[in-house]
Write a protein that holds these residues in place. Structure first.
Motif, PDB file in Angstrom:
ATOM      1  N   ALA A 182       0.830  -1.206   0.000  1.00 23.49           N
ATOM      2  CA  ALA A 182       0.000   0.000   0.000  1.00 23.49           C
ATOM      3  C   ALA A 182       0.865   1.257   0.000  1.00 23.49           C
ATOM      4  O   ALA A 182       1.931   1.303   0.627  1.00 23.49           O
ATOM      5  N   GLU A 183       0.394   2.279  -0.705  1.00 22.31           N
ATOM      6  CA  GLU A 183       1.144   3.528  -0.809  1.00 22.31           C
ATOM      7  C   GLU A 183       0.725   4.485   0.303  1.00 22.31           C
ATOM      8  O   GLU A 183      -0.460   4.765   0.492  1.00 22.31           O
ATOM      9  N   LYS A 184       1.717   5.009   1.032  1.00 18.79           N
ATOM     10  CA  LYS A 184       1.426   5.907   2.152  1.00 18.79           C
ATOM     11  C   LYS A 184       0.935   7.256   1.630  1.00 18.79           C
ATOM     12  O   LYS A 184       1.512   7.828   0.714  1.00 18.79           O
ATOM     13  N   ASN A 242      -2.815   4.957   4.576  1.00 18.58           N
ATOM     14  CA  ASN A 242      -2.500   4.649   3.182  1.00 18.58           C
ATOM     15  C   ASN A 242      -3.590   5.191   2.256  1.00 18.58           C
ATOM     16  O   ASN A 242      -4.704   5.498   2.685  1.00 18.58           O
ATOM     17  N   LYS A 243      -3.267   5.331   0.993  1.00 18.82           N
ATOM     18  CA  LYS A 243      -4.226   5.834   0.012  1.00 18.82           C
ATOM     19  C   LYS A 243      -5.441   4.907  -0.054  1.00 18.82           C
ATOM     20  O   LYS A 243      -5.301   3.689  -0.144  1.00 18.82           O
ATOM     21  N   GLY A 244      -6.631   5.512  -0.001  1.00 18.56           N
ATOM     22  CA  GLY A 244      -7.869   4.755  -0.058  1.00 18.56           C
ATOM     23  C   GLY A 244      -8.267   4.055   1.221  1.00 18.56           C
ATOM     24  O   GLY A 244      -9.303   3.404   1.287  1.00 18.56           O
ATOM     25  N   GLN A 245      -7.490   4.201   2.293  1.00 19.44           N
ATOM     26  CA  GLN A 245      -7.744   3.508   3.558  1.00 19.44           C
ATOM     27  C   GLN A 245      -8.651   4.336   4.471  1.00 19.44           C
ATOM     28  O   GLN A 245      -8.580   5.564   4.491  1.00 19.44           O
ATOM     29  N   VAL A 246      -9.487   3.662   5.251  1.00 24.04           N
ATOM     30  CA  VAL A 246     -10.284   4.325   6.281  1.00 24.04           C
ATOM     31  C   VAL A 246      -9.743   3.897   7.644  1.00 24.04           C
ATOM     32  O   VAL A 246      -9.770   2.712   7.988  1.00 24.04           O
ATOM     33  N   LEU A 247      -9.244   4.871   8.399  1.00 25.47           N
ATOM     34  CA  LEU A 247      -8.686   4.619   9.725  1.00 25.47           C
ATOM     35  C   LEU A 247      -9.645   5.155  10.778  1.00 25.47           C
ATOM     36  O   LEU A 247     -10.042   6.326  10.736  1.00 25.47           O
ATOM     37  N   GLY A 248     -10.048   4.323  11.712  1.00 30.43           N
ATOM     38  CA  GLY A 248     -10.885   4.753  12.825  1.00 30.43           C
ATOM     39  C   GLY A 248     -10.013   5.190  13.994  1.00 30.43           C
ATOM     40  O   GLY A 248      -9.169   4.427  14.453  1.00 30.43           O
ATOM     41  N   LEU A 249     -10.209   6.424  14.458  1.00 31.76           N
ATOM     42  CA  LEU A 249      -9.468   6.952  15.602  1.00 31.76           C
ATOM     43  C   LEU A 249     -10.430   7.016  16.778  1.00 31.76           C
ATOM     44  O   LEU A 249     -11.391   7.786  16.768  1.00 31.76           O
ATOM     45  N   VAL A 250     -10.171   6.188  17.796  1.00 35.00           N
ATOM     46  CA  VAL A 250     -11.132   5.963  18.874  1.00 35.00           C
ATOM     47  C   VAL A 250     -10.518   6.355  20.215  1.00 35.00           C
ATOM     48  O   VAL A 250      -9.328   6.144  20.460  1.00 35.00           O
ATOM     49  N   GLY A 251     -11.354   6.908  21.100  1.00 35.06           N
ATOM     50  CA  GLY A 251     -10.898   7.233  22.443  1.00 35.06           C
ATOM     51  C   GLY A 251     -11.914   8.105  23.144  1.00 35.06           C
ATOM     52  O   GLY A 251     -12.826   8.657  22.527  1.00 35.06           O
ATOM     53  N   PRO A 275     -10.875  15.550  -2.470  1.00 37.40           N
ATOM     54  CA  PRO A 275      -9.616  15.473  -1.714  1.00 37.40           C
ATOM     55  C   PRO A 275      -9.095  14.050  -1.621  1.00 37.40           C
ATOM     56  O   PRO A 275      -9.861  13.078  -1.732  1.00 37.40           O
ATOM     57  N   GLU A 276      -7.797  13.941  -1.415  1.00 39.49           N
ATOM     58  CA  GLU A 276      -7.185  12.626  -1.228  1.00 39.49           C
ATOM     59  C   GLU A 276      -7.424  12.100   0.181  1.00 39.49           C
ATOM     60  O   GLU A 276      -7.438  10.896   0.402  1.00 39.49           O
ATOM     61  N   LEU A 277      -7.605  13.026   1.142  1.00 43.73           N
ATOM     62  CA  LEU A 277      -7.783  12.633   2.543  1.00 43.73           C
ATOM     63  C   LEU A 277      -8.928  13.429   3.150  1.00 43.73           C
ATOM     64  O   LEU A 277      -8.987  14.652   3.024  1.00 43.73           O
ATOM     65  N   LEU A 278      -9.841  12.718   3.811  1.00 44.53           N
ATOM     66  CA  LEU A 278     -10.973  13.345   4.480  1.00 44.53           C
ATOM     67  C   LEU A 278     -10.857  13.093   5.976  1.00 44.53           C
ATOM     68  O   LEU A 278     -10.726  11.951   6.416  1.00 44.53           O
ATOM     69  N   LEU A 279     -10.900  14.170   6.762  1.00 45.02           N
ATOM     70  CA  LEU A 279     -10.871  14.068   8.219  1.00 45.02           C
ATOM     71  C   LEU A 279     -12.305  14.232   8.717  1.00 45.02           C
ATOM     72  O   LEU A 279     -12.867  15.320   8.641  1.00 45.02           O
ATOM     73  N   ALA A 280     -12.900  13.158   9.204  1.00 46.78           N
ATOM     74  CA  ALA A 280     -14.292  13.192   9.655  1.00 46.78           C
ATOM     75  C   ALA A 280     -14.311  13.146  11.173  1.00 46.78           C
ATOM     76  O   ALA A 280     -14.106  12.084  11.780  1.00 46.78           O
ATOM     77  N   LEU A 322     -14.863   7.710  -5.003  1.00 41.53           N
ATOM     78  CA  LEU A 322     -13.776   8.678  -5.132  1.00 41.53           C
ATOM     79  C   LEU A 322     -12.426   8.148  -4.655  1.00 41.53           C
ATOM     80  O   LEU A 322     -11.412   8.820  -4.828  1.00 41.53           O
ATOM     81  N   ASN A 323     -12.411   6.958  -4.018  1.00 39.08           N
ATOM     82  CA  ASN A 323     -11.187   6.370  -3.470  1.00 39.08           C
ATOM     83  C   ASN A 323     -10.483   7.348  -2.507  1.00 39.08           C
ATOM     84  O   ASN A 323      -9.263   7.496  -2.516  1.00 39.08           O
ATOM     85  N   THR A 324     -11.272   8.029  -1.711  1.00 38.74           N
ATOM     86  CA  THR A 324     -10.736   8.990  -0.739  1.00 38.74           C
ATOM     87  C   THR A 324     -10.336   8.272   0.541  1.00 38.74           C
ATOM     88  O   THR A 324     -11.119   7.492   1.091  1.00 38.74           O
TER      89      THR A 324
END
Length: 329
Positions: free
Chosen positions: A2-4, A33-42, A174-179, A205-207
């Protein structure tokens, strides 16, 4: 491989106030990584929103400060970008959905004008007709009829406002979405609709996305990987399978899962995590979770745990290190 797209290294963020210094983010490391969805929890106060604001350099002026670290977006260090460069990045390469749709929109501008503003800023070659056509497309994409582009925010419900905010965030692809907790202010039915729409848009969109949330159910259904944050640090990270089904977990992660009601079991009370998040202006020594941890050892009070890594799974806990290694399941 995967590409960072985004790489955060040893990030430290403080808020300097008249009452003292608040240590909001403390040595955070994160990769998306590109196209990845990361969950940030806390929990509230863990530093999740501060992390997102740092990526866009939107920390409060003269109060919030990045004192150490790197934020690399496609290899460019955001921390050292000038204001003119940041204006080209914000809304174009990286966009953010803020927590409260009620306060994210300008009440005296139509929703169409607010979407068009983003397009005009980042696409100076587009004429008026092209911009209006794009506004219509974005509203249709989020499930709002284009005829409503001349309406004002107060004429929309909370769920519809959130759809408008998402349309603004995605207008320039956008390439990156901060939700940042995009469904917190919405009722359960509308939450599901908005999350379903975000999943569909991500596929189209492969965001890549960082989804900040308290809801582990949302993470399970929408994310590829998970990072558990506590007192400004990532204390556990891995794929969804690692965190939800893995053999090793940080006691804080165990506490989060135990706090979720189990509909198959009858119980008199929920099982919350004892105690409160530590004061970020006076963080404890050693492991920041030690005074709430049911498995606290002597070394936890004085020594910072190092990360224990197994394949894609990382846990920062003394339980899995040296003579304290228990590999508890």
């Amino acid at each position: 491989m995967a590409e960072k797209l985004l790489e955060i290294k040893d990030l430290h963020v403080v808020y300097k106030t008249d009452e003292g210094c608040v240590y909001a983010v403390n040595g955070l490391n994160l990769t998306v990584n590109k196209g990845q969805v990361l969950g940030l929890v806390g929990e509230t106060g863990a530093g999740k929103t501060t992390t997102a604001l740092s990526i866009l350099r939107l920390l409060p002026d003269r109060i919030g400060e990045i004192v150490q670290g790197e934020i690399l977006l496609d290899g460019t260090d955001i921390i050292h970008c000038k204001d003119a460069e940041l204006r080209l990045i914000r809304g174009n390469k990286v966009s953010m959905i803020f927590q409260d749709p009620m306060t994210s929109l300008n009440p005296i501008l139509t929703v169409g004008d607010q979407i068009a503003e983003v397009l005009e800023l980042h696409n100076p070659d587009m004429n008026h007709e092209e911009i209006q056509a794009r506004v219509d497309d974005m509203l249709s994409l989020v499930g709002i009829v284009p005829e409503r582009k001349n309406d004002y925010p107060h004429q929309f419900s909370g769920g519809m406002k959130q759809r408008v905010v998402i349309a603004i965030a995605l207008a320039c692809t956008p390439e990156l979405l901060l939700a940042d907790e995009p469904t917190t202010a919405l009722d359960v039915t509308i939450q599901d609709q908005v999350l379903q729409m975000m999943r569909e848009l991500k596929e189209k969109l492969n965001t890549a996305m960082i989804l900040i949330t308290h809801d582990l159910g949302v993470v399970a259904n929408n994310c590829d990987s998970v990072a558990i944050m506590y007192a400004g640090e990532i204390i556990e990270q891995g794929t969804v399978e690692d965190v939800f089904e893995g053999a090793y977990h940080h006691p804080y992660t165990v506490g989060l899962f135990n706090s979720i009601p189990d509909l198959s079991k009858k119980t008199r009370r929920l099982s919350p995590i004892d105690g409160l998040m530590p004061d970020p202006s006076n963080l404890p020594s050693g492991c920041a979770f030690h005074d709430r941890c049911p498995r606290c050892m002597e070394k936890c009070v004085s020594q910072k745990p190092q990360p224990f890594v197994q394949d894609t799974h990382m846990v920062r806990c003394h339980l899995y290190q040296g003579d304290g290694e228990e590999m508890a399941r």
